[in-house]
Design a protein around this motif. Structure first.
Motif, short mmCIF file in Angstrom:
data_model
loop_
_atom_site.label_atom_id
_atom_site.label_comp_id
_atom_site.label_asym_id
_atom_site.label_seq_id
_atom_site.Cartn_x
_atom_site.Cartn_y
_atom_site.Cartn_z
N PHE A 363 -0.23 -5.73 -2.37
CA PHE A 363 0.36 -4.79 -1.42
C PHE A 363 1.82 -4.49 -1.69
CE2 PHE A 363 1.61 -8.84 0.40
CZ PHE A 363 2.84 -8.60 0.98
N TYR A 364 2.53 -5.40 -2.34
CA TYR A 364 3.99 -5.24 -2.49
C TYR A 364 4.39 -4.42 -3.72
CZ TYR A 364 2.77 -9.23 -5.42
OH TYR A 364 2.17 -10.06 -6.33
N MET A 365 3.43 -3.93 -4.49
CA MET A 365 3.75 -3.19 -5.71
C MET A 365 4.05 -1.73 -5.38
SD MET A 365 1.06 -4.87 -8.38
CE MET A 365 1.15 -6.64 -8.76
N ARG A 366 5.05 -1.16 -6.03
CA ARG A 366 5.54 0.18 -5.68
C ARG A 366 4.51 1.26 -6.00
NH1 ARG A 366 8.65 4.81 -6.50
NH2 ARG A 366 10.53 4.89 -5.20
N MET A 367 4.24 2.11 -5.02
CA MET A 367 3.30 3.20 -5.20
C MET A 367 3.91 4.26 -6.12
SD MET A 367 0.25 4.28 -4.31
CE MET A 367 -0.09 3.35 -2.81
N ASN A 368 3.15 4.68 -7.13
CA ASN A 368 3.59 5.77 -8.00
C ASN A 368 3.41 7.11 -7.31
OD1 ASN A 368 4.38 4.16 -10.21
ND2 ASN A 368 2.28 4.07 -10.99
N ASP A 369 4.00 8.15 -7.89
CA ASP A 369 3.97 9.47 -7.26
C ASP A 369 2.55 10.03 -7.14
OD1 ASP A 369 6.69 9.36 -7.04
OD2 ASP A 369 7.10 10.57 -8.84
N LEU A 397 10.26 1.15 3.12
CA LEU A 397 9.64 0.46 4.25
C LEU A 397 8.38 1.18 4.73
CD1 LEU A 397 9.65 -1.83 6.28
CD2 LEU A 397 11.23 -0.50 7.71
N ASP A 398 8.42 2.51 4.82
CA ASP A 398 7.25 3.25 5.30
C ASP A 398 6.06 3.09 4.36
OD1 ASP A 398 8.59 4.69 3.34
OD2 ASP A 398 8.02 6.64 4.16
N GLN A 399 6.33 3.12 3.06
CA GLN A 399 5.25 2.95 2.09
C GLN A 399 4.69 1.52 2.13
OE1 GLN A 399 3.71 5.02 0.17
NE2 GLN A 399 5.02 6.78 -0.33
N LEU A 400 5.59 0.56 2.30
CA LEU A 400 5.14 -0.84 2.38
C LEU A 400 4.24 -1.04 3.59
CD1 LEU A 400 5.34 -3.75 1.28
CD2 LEU A 400 7.32 -4.08 2.78
N LYS A 401 4.65 -0.51 4.74
CA LYS A 401 3.83 -0.64 5.94
C LYS A 401 2.47 0.02 5.76
CE LYS A 401 7.37 -1.05 9.55
NZ LYS A 401 7.90 -0.42 10.79
N ARG A 402 2.46 1.18 5.10
CA ARG A 402 1.20 1.88 4.87
C ARG A 402 0.24 1.04 4.03
NH1 ARG A 402 2.43 7.32 2.29
NH2 ARG A 402 3.58 7.48 4.25
N ARG A 403 0.77 0.43 2.97
CA ARG A 403 -0.06 -0.40 2.09
C ARG A 403 -0.57 -1.64 2.82
NH1 ARG A 403 -3.01 -0.09 -1.68
NH2 ARG A 403 -2.24 -1.71 -3.08
N PRO A 410 -1.30 -8.54 8.07
CA PRO A 410 -0.64 -8.50 9.38
C PRO A 410 0.88 -8.43 9.26
CG PRO A 410 -1.45 -10.72 8.88
CD PRO A 410 -1.97 -9.83 7.80
N GLU A 411 1.48 -7.44 9.90
CA GLU A 411 2.93 -7.26 9.83
C GLU A 411 3.67 -8.43 10.46
OE1 GLU A 411 4.46 -3.60 11.27
OE2 GLU A 411 3.13 -2.34 10.04
N LYS A 412 3.08 -9.07 11.46
CA LYS A 412 3.79 -10.14 12.16
C LYS A 412 4.10 -11.31 11.24
CE LYS A 412 -0.50 -12.22 13.99
NZ LYS A 412 -0.46 -13.44 13.16
N ASP A 413 3.28 -11.52 10.21
CA ASP A 413 3.53 -12.62 9.28
C ASP A 413 4.60 -12.28 8.24
OD1 ASP A 413 1.61 -14.12 10.54
OD2 ASP A 413 0.02 -13.66 9.11
N PHE A 414 4.91 -10.98 8.13
CA PHE A 414 5.84 -10.55 7.08
C PHE A 414 7.03 -9.77 7.66
CE2 PHE A 414 1.83 -11.24 4.94
CZ PHE A 414 2.20 -11.86 3.74
N TRP A 415 7.36 -10.08 8.91
CA TRP A 415 8.47 -9.36 9.55
C TRP A 415 9.75 -9.49 8.76
CZ3 TRP A 415 12.79 -12.10 10.94
CH2 TRP A 415 12.65 -13.50 10.98
N TRP A 416 10.00 -10.68 8.23
CA TRP A 416 11.24 -10.91 7.48
C TRP A 416 11.22 -10.20 6.13
CZ3 TRP A 416 10.87 -13.30 2.72
CH2 TRP A 416 9.64 -13.92 2.44
N TYR A 417 10.03 -10.10 5.53
CA TYR A 417 9.89 -9.41 4.26
C TYR A 417 10.15 -7.92 4.43
CZ TYR A 417 7.74 -8.21 -0.27
OH TYR A 417 7.51 -7.74 -1.53
N MET A 418 9.68 -7.36 5.54
CA MET A 418 9.94 -5.94 5.80
C MET A 418 11.41 -5.69 6.10
SD MET A 418 6.51 -4.69 7.84
CE MET A 418 6.68 -5.87 9.17
N GLU A 419 12.07 -6.66 6.74
CA GLU A 419 13.49 -6.48 7.04
C GLU A 419 14.35 -6.39 5.78
OE1 GLU A 419 15.23 -9.19 9.82
OE2 GLU A 419 14.28 -8.20 11.54
N LEU A 420 13.87 -6.95 4.68
CA LEU A 420 14.60 -6.81 3.42
C LEU A 420 14.71 -5.35 3.01
CD1 LEU A 420 12.98 -9.75 1.38
CD2 LEU A 420 15.24 -9.73 2.47
N ARG A 421 13.74 -4.53 3.42
CA ARG A 421 13.77 -3.09 3.14
C ARG A 421 14.63 -2.36 4.17
NH1 ARG A 421 10.68 -6.54 0.36
NH2 ARG A 421 9.56 -5.49 -1.32
#
Length: 463
Positions: A363-369, A397-403, A410-421
């Motif tokens: 999930f954390y890999m960057r989406m290509n165009d 952040l928006d792309q990460l949440k979408r993936r 679950p976003e609740k387990d990765f709240w800190w990871y999303m805050e890095l964005r």
């Protein structure tokens, strides 16, 4: 003069005409009527040294004749050059004393043993040439990795071994708990009540230190981890273990192409460092384990690694004259036989395969165009297949949440990871190198169980 076998081999002239004092173990003892030969090893060098003992020089000659294989001994003697013999020099003993006896049932006798048998006596197998060479190389390769990153200013971080999240999204993790297994507490939904557990939540052994490394990279810029990781997969192949070590660098302001540059430079540095530091061990591997190994590694250091997209790789495989057991197809993973064809038959060198289908990557890999592939890369090497996996990380952040939503993370387990964005995120990349895979590549040893000191695999946790 207290010395070691390594010191003698590296500078024999310095040790001539002196009484030498050594400690070590007996590999073999060939006793004759009036003299004998001990194959002596002290752990400091790959090659042993021959010790000659004579009846007229030793008051305990008859006792020395009875010294068994595996005994720890103390030796005083003189170094004698033997230019006409098989060995360049030997020790002529004036004193031999047993420091630790070895019983008659000592399993490592001077004969050929199967690797399967030696795994059963893993606490003793380093006393054979093969495993002595493997684990000395493992030590040197670890130092080479630290040398590569430290000289370039990377910060070494210790990622946690116990974690509350699954960095790979695979779910095949070892649970860490102090709950009584004979009476597990349940909540109102009849599920395990982890609130009563030691950490107050479900926790596991880590599968990767990547996510924590990303946090440090967005402060220190360039960091790396080097530590144990765990997989609870019931896999019994030659390439999988339940506990293994990973090297995981993370670099801020670094895209996928730069990521591949760093991975290639690191692999070449490790090879160069090990080959230079361990000529005797590498010669042994080249002769007895994988003929042509040194030449293979030399070619890797000289040539640039090929770089192709996943789509190009599939097209090459579909056009190949080789009949594969697993038919390659777009959207599917690349099998071991496909990796071997690309590296050994088509390119004849290591190959980076990049831009993989999003559906078979994390999930954390960057989406290509194109919204179908992600900026991921795998490094495939001849003889071993996949050595490194990495990617440019999703910084949006928006792309990460979408993936995460697509993959039911679950976003609740990765709240800190999303805050890095959310707080100063930037383009950043990283990769993971399975350390044991690298050792297998450097030595030619084919089974991962033979490059880990005490392997942990399904139904096996000895020692």
């Amino acid at each position: 003069m207290k010395t070691t076998i390594k010191n003698i081999y590296r500078d024999p002239d310095q040790h001539l005409e002196k009484t030498l004092h050594l400690y070590g173990w007996v590999r073999n003892n060939r006793a004759q009527k009036e003299f004998g030969f001990i194959n002596f090893h002290d752990g400091t060098f790959f090659e042993p040294i021959q010790v000659v003992y004579e009846e007229q020089a030793l008051s305990n000659f008859k006792d020395v004749q009875k010294i068994r294989v595996g005994c720890a001994i103390e030796i005083n003697g003189e170094l004698v050059l033997t230019p006409k013999a098989k060995q360049p020099f030997e020790i002529k003993a004036t004193h031999i004393k047993v420091l630790g006896d070895s019983a008659e049932d000592y399993p490592i006798q001077p004969k050929r043993h199967s690797r399967e048998f030696l795994r059963e006596v893993a606490h003793l197998r380093t006393r054979t040439n093969l495993f002595h060479a493997v684990f000395r190389l493992r030590s040197v390769a670890a130092h080479a990795i630290h040398d590569f990153f430290q000289t370039q200013g990377y910060v070494y971080i210790h990622a946690p071994i116990i974690t509350g999240n699954d960095g790979e999204g695979a779910g095949q993790m070892f649970t860490v708990t102090t709950l009584p297994l004979e009476n597990i507490p349940l909540d109102d939904q009849r599920s395990v009540d982890y609130k009563q557990d030691f950490f107050g939540r479900k926790t596991n052994l880590t599968v990767t230190g990547q996510l924590e490394a990303e946090a440090f990279a967005l402060s220190f810029r360039n960091v790396y981890t080097f530590g144990p990781t765990f997989r609870a997969e019931n896999s019994n192949t030659q390439r999988h273990a339940s506990e293994f070590w990973m090297i995981e660098p993370e670099m801020a302001f670094c895209d996928l192409e730069q990521n591949m540059d760093i991975a290639e430079a690191m692999v070449k540095h490790i090879i160069q460092y090990v080959v230079k530091a361990l000529p005797e061990e590498m010669a042994f591997f080249d002769k007895y384990v994988e003929p042509g190994l040194i030449n293979k590694l030399d070619q890797v250091m000289k040539e640039s690694f090929a770089r192709i997209t996943y789509q190009e790789a599939i097209e090459i495989l579909l056009a190949a004259p080789t009949k594969f057991e697993n038919t390659p197809k777009h959207g599917g993973d690349i099998a071991t036989e496909h990796e071997r064809y690309l590296t050994e038959a088509h390119f004849k060198r290591p190959v980076f395969v990049k831009d993989w289908p999003k559906d078979i990557k994390a999930f954390y890999m960057r989406m290509n165009d194109d919204q179908q592939t992600v900026a991921a890369m795998d490094l495939l090497v001849p003889g071993s297949g996949e050595l490194i996996g990495g990617s440019q990380r999703e910084e949006r952040l928006d792309q990460l949440k979408r993936r995460m939503k697509e993959m039911n993370i679950p976003e609740k387990d990765f709240w800190w990871y999303m805050e890095l964005r959310k707080y100063g995120g930037c383009v950043h990349s990283g990769f993971g190198l399975g350390f044991e895979r690298m050792i297998m590549y450097l030595t030619g040893v084919e089974n991962i169980r033979d490059v880990i000191p005490f392997p942990r695999t399904p139904k096996n946790c000895e020692f």
